[in-house]
Scaffold this motif. Structure first.
Motif, PDB file in Angstrom:
ATOM      1  N   ASP A  46       0.829  -1.208   0.000  1.00 20.92           N
ATOM      2  CA  ASP A  46       0.000   0.000   0.000  1.00 20.92           C
ATOM      3  C   ASP A  46       0.864   1.259   0.000  1.00 20.92           C
ATOM      4  OD1 ASP A  46      -2.353  -1.367  -0.092  1.00 20.92           O
ATOM      5  OD2 ASP A  46      -2.893  -1.071   2.012  1.00 20.92           O
ATOM      6  N   MET A  47       1.969   1.227   0.750  1.00 18.97           N
ATOM      7  CA  MET A  47       2.857   2.390   0.787  1.00 18.97           C
ATOM      8  C   MET A  47       3.384   2.703  -0.604  1.00 18.97           C
ATOM      9  SD  MET A  47       5.004   1.795   4.341  1.00 18.97           S
ATOM     10  CE  MET A  47       6.079   3.207   4.049  1.00 18.97           C
ATOM     11  N   ILE A  48       3.752   1.679  -1.349  1.00 21.72           N
ATOM     12  CA  ILE A  48       4.229   1.877  -2.712  1.00 21.72           C
ATOM     13  C   ILE A  48       3.122   2.461  -3.579  1.00 21.72           C
ATOM     14  CG2 ILE A  48       4.793   0.605  -4.828  1.00 21.72           C
ATOM     15  CD1 ILE A  48       7.203   1.148  -3.194  1.00 21.72           C
ATOM     16  N   ASN A  49       1.904   1.931  -3.418  1.00 18.69           N
ATOM     17  CA  ASN A  49       0.783   2.369  -4.253  1.00 18.69           C
ATOM     18  C   ASN A  49       0.395   3.815  -4.008  1.00 18.69           C
ATOM     19  OD1 ASN A  49       0.580  -0.117  -5.520  1.00 18.69           O
ATOM     20  ND2 ASN A  49      -0.897  -0.926  -4.066  1.00 18.69           N
ATOM     21  N   ASN A  92       8.829  -4.735  -7.655  1.00 17.19           N
ATOM     22  CA  ASN A  92       8.247  -3.397  -7.770  1.00 17.19           C
ATOM     23  C   ASN A  92       9.177  -2.335  -7.200  1.00 17.19           C
ATOM     24  OD1 ASN A  92       6.437  -1.352  -8.223  1.00 17.19           O
ATOM     25  ND2 ASN A  92       4.838  -2.140  -6.914  1.00 17.19           N
ATOM     26  N   LEU A  93       9.792  -2.648  -6.064  1.00 18.21           N
ATOM     27  CA  LEU A  93      10.722  -1.713  -5.435  1.00 18.21           C
ATOM     28  C   LEU A  93      11.934  -1.464  -6.326  1.00 18.21           C
ATOM     29  CD1 LEU A  93      10.615  -2.949  -1.732  1.00 18.21           C
ATOM     30  CD2 LEU A  93       9.879  -0.711  -2.573  1.00 18.21           C
ATOM     31  N   ASP A  94      12.440  -2.533  -6.936  1.00 16.41           N
ATOM     32  CA  ASP A  94      13.581  -2.393  -7.844  1.00 16.41           C
ATOM     33  C   ASP A  94      13.207  -1.510  -9.040  1.00 16.41           C
ATOM     34  OD1 ASP A  94      15.090  -3.957  -6.195  1.00 16.41           O
ATOM     35  OD2 ASP A  94      14.801  -5.803  -7.350  1.00 16.41           O
ATOM     36  N   LYS A  95      11.963  -1.689  -9.527  1.00 16.39           N
ATOM     37  CA  LYS A  95      11.491  -0.894 -10.655  1.00 16.39           C
ATOM     38  C   LYS A  95      11.312   0.553 -10.244  1.00 16.39           C
ATOM     39  CE  LYS A  95       7.807  -0.754 -14.120  1.00 16.39           C
ATOM     40  NZ  LYS A  95       6.534  -1.372 -14.578  1.00 16.39           N
ATOM     41  N   ARG A  96      10.771   0.759  -9.042  1.00 16.44           N
ATOM     42  CA  ARG A  96      10.535   2.114  -8.550  1.00 16.44           C
ATOM     43  C   ARG A  96      11.832   2.896  -8.380  1.00 16.44           C
ATOM     44  NH1 ARG A  96       6.285   3.793  -5.272  1.00 16.44           N
ATOM     45  NH2 ARG A  96       7.683   5.513  -4.783  1.00 16.44           N
ATOM     46  N   SER A  97      12.910   2.193  -8.063  1.00 14.68           N
ATOM     47  CA  SER A  97      14.175   2.881  -7.819  1.00 14.68           C
ATOM     48  C   SER A  97      14.670   3.600  -9.071  1.00 14.68           C
ATOM     49  CB  SER A  97      15.237   1.896  -7.328  1.00 14.68           C
ATOM     50  OG  SER A  97      15.534   0.932  -8.319  1.00 14.68           O
ATOM     51  N   ILE A  98      14.154   3.183 -10.236  1.00 12.08           N
ATOM     52  CA  ILE A  98      14.542   3.825 -11.492  1.00 12.08           C
ATOM     53  C   ILE A  98      14.099   5.285 -11.506  1.00 12.08           C
ATOM     54  CG2 ILE A  98      14.185   3.821 -14.001  1.00 12.08           C
ATOM     55  CD1 ILE A  98      13.853   0.800 -13.829  1.00 12.08           C
ATOM     56  N   THR A  99      12.969   5.572 -10.859  1.00 14.02           N
ATOM     57  CA  THR A  99      12.448   6.940 -10.838  1.00 14.02           C
ATOM     58  C   THR A  99      12.501   7.532  -9.431  1.00 14.02           C
ATOM     59  OG1 THR A  99      10.206   5.998 -10.659  1.00 14.02           O
ATOM     60  CG2 THR A  99      10.960   6.662 -12.849  1.00 14.02           C
ATOM     61  N   GLU A 100      13.418   7.054  -8.630  1.00 14.10           N
ATOM     62  CA  GLU A 100      13.603   7.596  -7.283  1.00 14.10           C
ATOM     63  C   GLU A 100      14.362   8.921  -7.367  1.00 14.10           C
ATOM     64  OE1 GLU A 100      12.938   7.094  -3.140  1.00 14.10           O
ATOM     65  OE2 GLU A 100      12.176   6.059  -4.882  1.00 14.10           O
ATOM     66  N   ILE A 101      14.180   9.758  -6.366  1.00 16.17           N
ATOM     67  CA  ILE A 101      14.902  11.025  -6.306  1.00 16.17           C
ATOM     68  C   ILE A 101      16.411  10.763  -6.377  1.00 16.17           C
ATOM     69  CG2 ILE A 101      15.472  12.988  -4.814  1.00 16.17           C
ATOM     70  CD1 ILE A 101      12.598  12.893  -3.806  1.00 16.17           C
ATOM     71  N   LEU A 120       6.405   3.214 -17.431  1.00 19.25           N
ATOM     72  CA  LEU A 120       7.845   3.439 -17.304  1.00 19.25           C
ATOM     73  C   LEU A 120       8.164   4.139 -15.989  1.00 19.25           C
ATOM     74  CD1 LEU A 120      10.704   3.454 -18.603  1.00 19.25           C
ATOM     75  CD2 LEU A 120      10.088   5.648 -19.643  1.00 19.25           C
ATOM     76  N   TYR A 121       7.294   5.086 -15.599  1.00 18.13           N
ATOM     77  CA  TYR A 121       7.501   5.843 -14.363  1.00 18.13           C
ATOM     78  C   TYR A 121       6.766   5.225 -13.171  1.00 18.13           C
ATOM     79  CZ  TYR A 121      10.108   9.642 -16.527  1.00 18.13           C
ATOM     80  OH  TYR A 121      11.097  10.394 -17.140  1.00 18.13           O
ATOM     81  N   ASN A 122       6.199   4.042 -13.407  1.00 15.21           N
ATOM     82  CA  ASN A 122       5.505   3.298 -12.351  1.00 15.21           C
ATOM     83  C   ASN A 122       4.407   4.140 -11.687  1.00 15.21           C
ATOM     84  OD1 ASN A 122       5.340   0.714 -11.116  1.00 15.21           O
ATOM     85  ND2 ASN A 122       6.234   1.546  -9.252  1.00 15.21           N
ATOM     86  N   VAL A 123       3.684   4.876 -12.500  1.00 14.62           N
ATOM     87  CA  VAL A 123       2.592   5.714 -11.996  1.00 14.62           C
ATOM     88  C   VAL A 123       1.339   4.866 -11.820  1.00 14.62           C
ATOM     89  CG1 VAL A 123       1.053   7.638 -12.541  1.00 14.62           C
ATOM     90  CG2 VAL A 123       3.508   7.826 -12.972  1.00 14.62           C
ATOM     91  N   ARG A 124       0.830   4.827 -10.597  1.00 16.05           N
ATOM     92  CA  ARG A 124      -0.368   4.033 -10.305  1.00 16.05           C
ATOM     93  C   ARG A 124      -1.488   4.874  -9.719  1.00 16.05           C
ATOM     94  NH1 ARG A 124       1.591  -1.918  -8.224  1.00 16.05           N
ATOM     95  NH2 ARG A 124       3.058  -2.328  -9.920  1.00 16.05           N
ATOM     96  N   ALA A 125      -1.234   6.138  -9.564  1.00 18.29           N
ATOM     97  CA  ALA A 125      -2.264   7.058  -9.084  1.00 18.29           C
ATOM     98  C   ALA A 125      -1.916   8.442  -9.618  1.00 18.29           C
ATOM     99  CB  ALA A 125      -2.315   7.070  -7.558  1.00 18.29           C
ATOM    100  N   ILE A 126      -2.948   9.197  -9.922  1.00 17.78           N
ATOM    101  CA  ILE A 126      -2.733  10.576 -10.385  1.00 17.78           C
ATOM    102  C   ILE A 126      -3.598  11.529  -9.575  1.00 17.78           C
ATOM    103  CG2 ILE A 126      -1.946  10.065 -12.717  1.00 17.78           C
ATOM    104  CD1 ILE A 126      -4.807  10.382 -13.716  1.00 17.78           C
ATOM    105  N   PRO A 127      -3.153  12.787  -9.446  1.00 19.51           N
ATOM    106  CA  PRO A 127      -1.983  13.386 -10.087  1.00 19.51           C
ATOM    107  C   PRO A 127      -0.670  12.825  -9.551  1.00 19.51           C
ATOM    108  CG  PRO A 127      -2.911  14.893  -8.474  1.00 19.51           C
ATOM    109  CD  PRO A 127      -3.861  13.753  -8.583  1.00 19.51           C
TER     110      PRO A 127
END
Length: 371
Positions: free
Chosen positions: A189-192, A223-232, A333-340
């Motif tokens: 949930d935290m990731i989402n 998912n975490l590994d993928k998210r790290s691609i767009t991490e700060i 690509l940016y692992n966007v699962r919610a907007i904005p």
């Protein structure tokens, strides 16, 4: 004789231990005829529900004995012909249900530490969502009627406070329950909801090794590994996508001293509420090097609604969309699962901040522009 009695005693103890192996589920289900089937499913290796057992209702009750579980898992109780299901976690304790066939999600589950934790957590999420929906209803009202900027700012601040409180609650649950399956649901949930991947990774590393072997834990790790691609601190992934005129626009071609990648959609009410603030920041800092590229998650066949929203909200910067809703390749690509959702880049295309809104967005853009 003594040896015989001793042997009988040992067998008796073994027999008692054997009876305690595994767990049972039982429950009441009113207004259901005898023979109606109750199905039990669990998440398989692909994180899909798979039926593992069933039992027939008798006298508006059901009971099912199940083998011992080594690792807890997310399970579902379904009633033949009824919509939805009842969530519970498999653990080696008797689990009791009060099932409402016409509203399965409102059924109650008792028994076991993990199930209590699960339903305490679900209660928290329900309360949070109720509060957030009330705030967003008030924001929509303000946006269409009085347009009281002070009231809008206060509502946004209230929602931000709720989100921060929720994140702290989730971190506490994950830290204090490193051996419980619920911790995996919390981290997912935290990731989402857009929590920093680096923080979730740290909590993930604190989980027990048994939990890490479950299918949902393995998917979370991917998912975490993928998210790290767009991490700060990471270089923003390159992409191209068509604008309303069908021309391909590349991220590298629109980079400014500061660049915002803004994921939104015409159908997204929170996005539309935030758009006036983005317009304000753009108008104030564009001449100083602030650029934006909007990436819309509008649906196929609704290009006209996308274009209309651009015009209505005065979004004068570059806009692109593949019109593929959540399957948009840029969003994936940016692992966007919610907007904005938003990614703020420096002049080198490095991500320096994410999901800034309101005054926080303007403050960060100002800081980077004047740097």
């Amino acid at each position: 004789m003594k040896r015989l009695l001793a042997a009988i005693a040992v067998l008796s103890i073994l027999g008692c231990n054997k009876e305690k192996e595994g767990y049972s589920i039982s429950g009441d289900i009113k207004n259901v005829e005898d023979g109606k089937m109750i199905y039990l499913s669990e998440l398989d290796a692909n994180n899909q529900p798979t039926k593992i057992d069933s039992v027939a209702v008798k006298d508006e009750k059901f009971t099912l004995d199940l083998p011992e579980v080594t690792n807890s898992n997310l399970n579902f109780l379904n009633v033949d012909g009824a919509k939805g299901g009842v969530l519970f976690i498999s653990e080696n304790e008797p689990i009791e249900f009060q099932v409402y066939k016409d509203s399965l999600p409102t059924s109650t589950v008792k028994g076991g530490k993990e199930n209590k934790l699960l339903y305490d957590y679900l209660g928290h999420i329900k309360e949070l969502n109720t509060k957030v929906m009330r705030i967003r209803t008030d924001l929509r009202a303000q946006a269409t009627t009085s347009r009281d900027s002070s009231a809008i700012a206060n509502l946004k601040k209230e929602e931000e406070g709720l989100r921060n409180s929720d994140l702290a609650y989730k971190k506490k649950i994950a830290k204090e329950n490193s051996e419980n399956f619920v911790a995996l649901l919390v981290l997912s949930d935290m990731i989402n909801v857009g929590a920093p991947a680096i923080e979730v990774k740290e909590l993930y590393e604190g989980l027990s090794e048994n939990l890490k072997q479950t299918s949902i834990a393995k998917m979370l790790k991917e998912n975490l590994d993928k998210r790290s691609i767009t991490e700060i601190g990471s270089k923003a992934p390159e992409f191209t996508a068509p604008n309303p005129q069908g021309e391909e626009i590349a991220l590298k071609d629109v980079l400014g001293k500061v660049t915002l990648i803004d994921f939104w959609a015409a159908w997204c009410k929170p996005c539309r509420v935030e758009n006036p603030n983005v317009v304000k920041v753009y108008n104030k800092y564009h001449d100083k090097g602030f650029n934006i590229i909007g990436v819309s998650l509008d649906r196929e066949g609704q290009k006209d609604k996308w274009i209309k929203a651009i015009e209505e909200d005065n979004l004068t910067w570059n806009q692109v969309s593949n019109l593929k809703f959540w399957n948009d390749p840029v969003a994936q690509l940016y692992n966007v699962r919610a907007i904005p959702a938003a990614f703020l880049l420096d002049e080198n295309g490095v991500i320096v901040a994410t999901n800034l809104r309101g005054d926080a967005l303007e403050a960060k853009v100002k800081e980077l522009i004047e740097k």
